[in-house]
Design a protein around this motif. Sequence first.
Motif, PDB file in Angstrom:
ATOM      1  N   VAL A   1       0.853  -1.180   0.000  1.00 23.16           N
ATOM      2  CA  VAL A   1       0.000   0.000   0.000  1.00 23.16           C
ATOM      3  C   VAL A   1       0.893   1.236   0.000  1.00 23.16           C
ATOM      4  N   ALA A   2       0.729   2.086  -1.002  1.00 22.21           N
ATOM      5  CA  ALA A   2       1.551   3.285  -1.139  1.00 22.21           C
ATOM      6  C   ALA A   2       0.717   4.505  -0.791  1.00 22.21           C
ATOM      7  N   TYR A   3       1.162   5.252   0.211  1.00 31.81           N
ATOM      8  CA  TYR A   3       0.503   6.498   0.599  1.00 31.81           C
ATOM      9  C   TYR A   3       1.301   7.633  -0.013  1.00 31.81           C
ATOM     10  N   THR A   4       0.714   8.300  -1.004  1.00 28.23           N
ATOM     11  CA  THR A   4       1.428   9.304  -1.763  1.00 28.23           C
ATOM     12  C   THR A   4       0.432  10.323  -2.285  1.00 28.23           C
ATOM     13  N   GLY A   5       0.895  11.280  -3.064  1.00 27.19           N
ATOM     14  CA  GLY A   5      -0.011  12.325  -3.516  1.00 27.19           C
ATOM     15  C   GLY A   5       0.136  12.659  -4.983  1.00 27.19           C
ATOM     16  N   GLY A   6      -0.995  12.728  -5.687  1.00 20.66           N
ATOM     17  CA  GLY A   6      -0.990  13.144  -7.080  1.00 20.66           C
ATOM     18  C   GLY A   6      -0.947  11.980  -8.060  1.00 20.66           C
ATOM     19  N   THR A   7      -1.420  12.231  -9.283  1.00 17.38           N
ATOM     20  CA  THR A   7      -1.515  11.176 -10.289  1.00 17.38           C
ATOM     21  C   THR A   7      -0.145  10.731 -10.782  1.00 17.38           C
ATOM     22  N   SER A   8       0.809  11.655 -10.925  1.00 15.62           N
ATOM     23  CA  SER A   8       2.125  11.255 -11.425  1.00 15.62           C
ATOM     24  C   SER A   8       2.846  10.378 -10.412  1.00 15.62           C
ATOM     25  N   SER A   9       2.724  10.718  -9.137  1.00 14.00           N
ATOM     26  CA  SER A   9       3.342   9.893  -8.106  1.00 14.00           C
ATOM     27  C   SER A   9       2.672   8.529  -8.035  1.00 14.00           C
ATOM     28  N   ALA A  10       1.349   8.505  -8.188  1.00 11.92           N
ATOM     29  CA  ALA A  10       0.628   7.238  -8.178  1.00 11.92           C
ATOM     30  C   ALA A  10       1.078   6.349  -9.323  1.00 11.92           C
ATOM     31  N   ALA A  11       1.274   6.934 -10.481  1.00 11.41           N
ATOM     32  CA  ALA A  11       1.737   6.156 -11.633  1.00 11.41           C
ATOM     33  C   ALA A  11       3.143   5.613 -11.383  1.00 11.41           C
ATOM     34  N   GLN A  12       3.980   6.440 -10.766  1.00 11.91           N
ATOM     35  CA  GLN A  12       5.352   6.017 -10.489  1.00 11.91           C
ATOM     36  C   GLN A  12       5.385   4.818  -9.553  1.00 11.91           C
ATOM     37  N   VAL A  13       4.678   4.891  -8.426  1.00 12.23           N
ATOM     38  CA  VAL A  13       4.746   3.800  -7.449  1.00 12.23           C
ATOM     39  C   VAL A  13       4.035   2.555  -7.953  1.00 12.23           C
ATOM     40  N   THR A  14       3.063   2.739  -8.831  1.00  9.92           N
ATOM     41  CA  THR A  14       2.424   1.574  -9.443  1.00  9.92           C
ATOM     42  C   THR A  14       3.425   0.821 -10.300  1.00  9.92           C
ATOM     43  N   ARG A  15       4.229   1.555 -11.065  1.00 12.98           N
ATOM     44  CA  ARG A  15       5.268   0.911 -11.883  1.00 12.98           C
ATOM     45  C   ARG A  15       6.273   0.178 -11.003  1.00 12.98           C
TER      46      ARG A  15
END
Length: 348
Positions: free
Chosen positions: A196-210
């Motif tokens: 589970v990644a707690y982060t902020g914003g769509t670009s950060s979400a895309a990064q941690v998903t990768r």
Amino acid sequence: MKVVHQPDPNSVKLVLEDGPLPTLTHPEDCLIRIYTASPCLGELHWEKNFPSLFDPNRERVPCTEAAGVVIQAPAPHPDDASAPNQRVFKEGDHVFFRLRPAMTGNLRQFSVARTSQMARKPASLGWVEAGATPLSALTAWQGVFDNSLLDHRGLFGDEAARQANGRLRVLVTGAGGVVGSWAVQLAALAGAGAVVAYTGGTSSAAQVTRLGATDIVDYKQINLADWVAQDPERRSVDAVLDCVGGATLSSCWHAVKEGGVLLSVASDPAQEKPRSLHKALSASKWFLVEPDGSQLELIAKLMEAGKCVTKVDSAVDFEDFQVAFDKVENKTAKGKVVIKLAQFRDID
């Protein structure tokens, strides 16, 4: 040689000066020609905030992590009973490492590291990335494995370890940051059941998903405690690595299961525990990373295989060292800021 000093522990202003080559005083000492080094957020305040950890008469040189080439190394001792466990380096080895904060740092053309703190740099890894890796990668490793619940053997195909890891849910706060992104990668690669990644914003979400995150919680959209409360049975986690502190760390208490593990690299979890919450954990602590060359070797194997990457914001020339530190101090960097102390063509 050229060396950068912090003349006053109460000031973040640094000066470039001439100095003698360092001397080797410990049996494990290696003389390293430094090619890249990286500032750490807050390091210019460590002596002021934790004076008991530092010798007030030490040479105050910043940057605990670096990469470079071995100029001089101790000879191995084949007759020593511990010889099979010796970590042997030789002149010309390309290495990266992290020192203890109380040691003289690496923002100088030549520095000293101990064999127990070093690992050989992966051949595929550039000097900028190498200088940006040891501190963050080791912090994440020790926060995900050594001090927590996951078994690092899962990284290298151990099926029993992967099965055990697969039963665990792990939360990483500040997942889009340098330490957080390393933690996400390592947990996912080790076979964690959920990351589970707690982060902020769509670009950060895309990064941690990768990088392998299975669940994304956007703090700009919802508080972590509220997110868990929507489905506590499914969303609660077995272990937390907090890289933020403050209110975020407080909300982690709502996310971790009874008997779980709550670690922070930012502050003491006990000080952020909500008063209304009565929950006992198997471990809750603020931990500090330890230099460990053996762990760094394993990290190097993952990087050589292309399984892990480090997050670099920018690289600056040696004379711009103050610019690098100011960027880190002002928290405007989106990754590690690396200082280049040499021209790479000298060794390529």
